[in-house]
Design an enzyme around this catalytic site. Structure first.
Site, PDB file in Angstrom:
ATOM      1  CG  ASP A  46     -14.975  11.218 -13.898  1.00  0.00           C
ATOM      2  OD1 ASP A  46     -13.871  10.892 -13.418  1.00  0.00           O
ATOM      3  OD2 ASP A  46     -15.795  10.392 -14.349  1.00  0.00           O
TER       4      ASP A  46
ATOM      5  CE  LYS B 229      -1.020   8.911  -5.151  1.00  0.00           C
ATOM      6  NZ  LYS B 229      -1.719  10.207  -5.197  1.00  0.00           N
TER       7      LYS B 229
ATOM      8  CE1 TYR C  86      -2.165   5.706  -4.259  1.00  0.00           C
ATOM      9  CE2 TYR C  86      -0.352   5.131  -2.799  1.00  0.00           C
ATOM     10  CZ  TYR C  86      -1.413   5.958  -3.126  1.00  0.00           C
ATOM     11  OH  TYR C  86      -1.711   7.038  -2.316  1.00  0.00           O
TER      12      TYR C  86
ATOM     13  CB  SER D 221       1.682   8.158  -1.692  1.00  0.00           C
ATOM     14  OG  SER D 221       1.784   7.159  -0.689  1.00  0.00           O
TER      15      SER D 221
ATOM     16  CG  ASP E 116     -14.805  15.524  -5.037  1.00  0.00           C
ATOM     17  OD1 ASP E 116     -15.351  14.446  -5.327  1.00  0.00           O
ATOM     18  OD2 ASP E 116     -14.011  15.634  -4.090  1.00  0.00           O
TER      19      ASP E 116
HETATM   20  N1  LIG Z   1      -5.020   9.390   3.241  1.00  0.00           N
HETATM   21  C1  LIG Z   1      -3.773   8.993   3.164  1.00  0.00           C
HETATM   22  O1  LIG Z   1      -3.220   8.391   4.084  1.00  0.00           O
HETATM   23  C2  LIG Z   1      -2.958   9.284   1.917  1.00  0.00           C
HETATM   24  C3  LIG Z   1      -1.591   9.010   1.953  1.00  0.00           C
HETATM   25  C4  LIG Z   1      -0.822   9.290   0.838  1.00  0.00           C
HETATM   26  C5  LIG Z   1      -1.407   9.842  -0.278  1.00  0.00           C
HETATM   27  N2  LIG Z   1      -2.749  10.088  -0.292  1.00  0.00           N
HETATM   28  C6  LIG Z   1      -3.321  10.669  -1.515  1.00  0.00           C
HETATM   29  O2  LIG Z   1      -4.138  11.772  -1.211  1.00  0.00           O
HETATM   30  C7  LIG Z   1      -5.122  11.932  -2.244  1.00  0.00           C
HETATM   31  C8  LIG Z   1      -6.494  12.165  -1.632  1.00  0.00           C
HETATM   32  O3  LIG Z   1      -6.750  11.196  -0.725  1.00  0.00           O
HETATM   33  P1  LIG Z   1      -7.653  11.396   0.556  1.00  0.00           P
HETATM   34  O4  LIG Z   1      -7.036  10.534   1.565  1.00  0.00           O
HETATM   35  O5  LIG Z   1      -7.937  12.845   0.845  1.00  0.00           O
HETATM   36  O6  LIG Z   1      -8.988  10.680   0.071  1.00  0.00           O
HETATM   37  P2  LIG Z   1     -10.505  11.033   0.329  1.00  0.00           P
HETATM   38  O7  LIG Z   1     -11.225   9.763   0.006  1.00  0.00           O
HETATM   39  O8  LIG Z   1     -10.729  11.654   1.669  1.00  0.00           O
HETATM   40  O9  LIG Z   1     -10.836  12.131  -0.775  1.00  0.00           O
HETATM   41  C9  LIG Z   1     -10.738  11.860  -2.157  1.00  0.00           C
HETATM   42  C10 LIG Z   1     -11.716  12.745  -2.906  1.00  0.00           C
HETATM   43  O10 LIG Z   1     -11.520  12.458  -4.310  1.00  0.00           O
HETATM   44  C11 LIG Z   1     -12.810  12.422  -4.900  1.00  0.00           C
HETATM   45  N3  LIG Z   1     -12.803  11.620  -6.135  1.00  0.00           N
HETATM   46  C12 LIG Z   1     -12.886  10.263  -6.236  1.00  0.00           C
HETATM   47  N4  LIG Z   1     -12.950   9.917  -7.535  1.00  0.00           N
HETATM   48  C13 LIG Z   1     -12.897  11.068  -8.260  1.00  0.00           C
HETATM   49  C14 LIG Z   1     -12.954  11.351  -9.644  1.00  0.00           C
HETATM   50  N5  LIG Z   1     -13.092  10.381 -10.568  1.00  0.00           N
HETATM   51  N6  LIG Z   1     -12.876  12.637 -10.046  1.00  0.00           N
HETATM   52  C15 LIG Z   1     -12.772  13.636  -9.121  1.00  0.00           C
HETATM   53  N7  LIG Z   1     -12.725  13.434  -7.789  1.00  0.00           N
HETATM   54  C16 LIG Z   1     -12.786  12.158  -7.366  1.00  0.00           C
HETATM   55  C17 LIG Z   1     -13.722  11.800  -3.823  1.00  0.00           C
HETATM   56  O11 LIG Z   1     -15.076  12.086  -4.090  1.00  0.00           O
HETATM   57  C18 LIG Z   1     -13.196  12.457  -2.575  1.00  0.00           C
HETATM   58  O12 LIG Z   1     -13.893  13.651  -2.272  1.00  0.00           O
HETATM   59  C19 LIG Z   1      -5.003  10.687  -3.136  1.00  0.00           C
HETATM   60  O13 LIG Z   1      -4.219  11.045  -4.259  1.00  0.00           O
HETATM   61  C20 LIG Z   1      -4.229   9.711  -2.271  1.00  0.00           C
HETATM   62  O14 LIG Z   1      -3.474   8.783  -3.040  1.00  0.00           O
HETATM   63  C21 LIG Z   1      -3.538   9.816   0.779  1.00  0.00           C
END
Ligand SMILES: NC(=O)c1ccc[n+]([C@@H]2O[C@H](COP(=O)([O-])OP(=O)(O)OC[C@H]3O[C@@H](n4cnc5c(N)ncnc54)[C@H](O)[C@@H]3O)[C@@H](O)[C@H]2O)c1
Length: 259
Positions: free
Chosen positions: A59, A169, A165, A152, A36
């Site tokens: 990253d 996805k 997006y 997603s 992360d």
């Molecule tokens: N939350 C939802 O409702 C939802 C729904 C469908 C899909 N998703 C997918 O789930 C995944 C995670 O989402 P989340 O909701 O847990 O988000 P979140 O914001 O809680 O966590 C995302 C994490 O990714 C890290 N991150 C950001 N940029 C980064 C980089 N350049 N390199 C490495 N790490 C990085 C952040 O620091 C964070 O810890 C994403 O792919 C998102 O599209 C989320």
């Protein structure tokens, strides 16, 4: 897949889904690499896990850091699980509908950003993880590892304003069966989780939990609330444990459908 004496890697491991999953993987016996950019959150979680799990600043736009995170995991113990669940910053170029109300076109750079963040990065992590897993001694089950990507429901059914997006996805969905069949001779499985709307940092950093629930719950049939990241982590655990799950995209969305 037994994670005793194994390692695992979670991209976005300090995030909503990522942290919940890392906690489960650690309980299953794995030393987890939290890959992360969020150093403070990741270091606090490493301390909480206290089982030899580590943070590697990763990253997802920098392939060399992905390689380093995977190599670190493989040094800790055989890498047997990879969960790709990082988020991404907003694109620098404007987004929205392909042609906005003002007649402006959605920038190609915006589209490229989403594909880089979610599809290209997922392939990068998948390929490095698979390379490490291929070097594992197979377990008695003939299995070497399992890779879980995160799509997603927006990648499965169209929602206006989310073309980049959805494309990224949706690409993960298209990749899953091919990956599973491609890596079958190595005993490496590939699965994808397609979440609906979950209360993660992606929402809670911008509004209170109550505001998020009030905004999003009405569109979710049953249970009528946003998902809990723990419910994602439960599914990730089941995918890891159940060797017969392979090559499939599983919706996790309480019957939510975009209108
Ligand atoms: N939350 C939802 O409702 C939802 C729904 C469908 C899909 N998703 C997918 O789930 C995944 C995670 O989402 P989340 O909701 O847990 O988000 P979140 O914001 O809680 O966590 C995302 C994490 O990714 C890290 N991150 C950001 N940029 C980064 C980089 N350049 N390199 C490495 N790490 C990085 C952040 O620091 C964070 O810890 C994403 O792919 C998102 O599209 C989320």
């Amino acid at each position: 897949m037994d994670l005793t004496n194994a390692s695992a890697i979670v991209t976005g491991g300090a995030g909503g889904f990522g942290a919940a999953t890392a906690r489960r993987l650690a309980k299953m016996g794995a030393k987890v690499v939290l890959a992360d950019v969020a150093e403070e959150r990741a270091r606090a979680l490493v301390e909480e896990l206290g089982n030899g799990s580590v943070f590697v600043r990763t990253d997802i736009y920098d392939e060399s850091t992905i390689a380093e995170a995977v190599a670190t995991a493989a040094k800790l113990a055989p890498l047997r699980a990879a969960v790709v669940v990082h988020g991404a910053p907003q694109p620098k170029e404007p987004g929205g509908r392909v042609i906005g109300r003002d007649g402006a076109r959605l920038a190609v750079g915006n589209f490229r950003h989403m594909v880089e963040s979610y599809l290209v990065a997922a392939y990068a992590v998948t390929s490095y993880a698979a390379e490490a897993m291929a070097r594992n001694e197979p377990l008695a089950s003939n299995q070497r590892g399992v890779i879980i990507n995160t799509a997603s429901i927006a990648g499965l059914e169209g929602q206006p304003g989310l073309v980049p997006y959805s494309a990224a996805k949706g690409g993960l969905g298209a990749l899953t069966l091919t990956l599973a069949r491609d890596m079958a001779p190595l005993g490496i499985r590939a699965m994808t989780i397609a979440p609906g709307t979950f209360l993660t940092l992606a929402y809670s950093e911008h509004m209170t939990n109550e505001q998020a629930q009030a905004k999003f719950s009405p569109g979710i049939p049953n249970p009528k609330r946003m998902g809990d990241p723990e419910e994602y982590a439960m599914l990730a655990q089941q995918i890891i444990e159940n060797d017969f799950l392979n090559g499939e995209v599983i919706r996790l969305d309480a019957a939510q459908r975009f209108q």
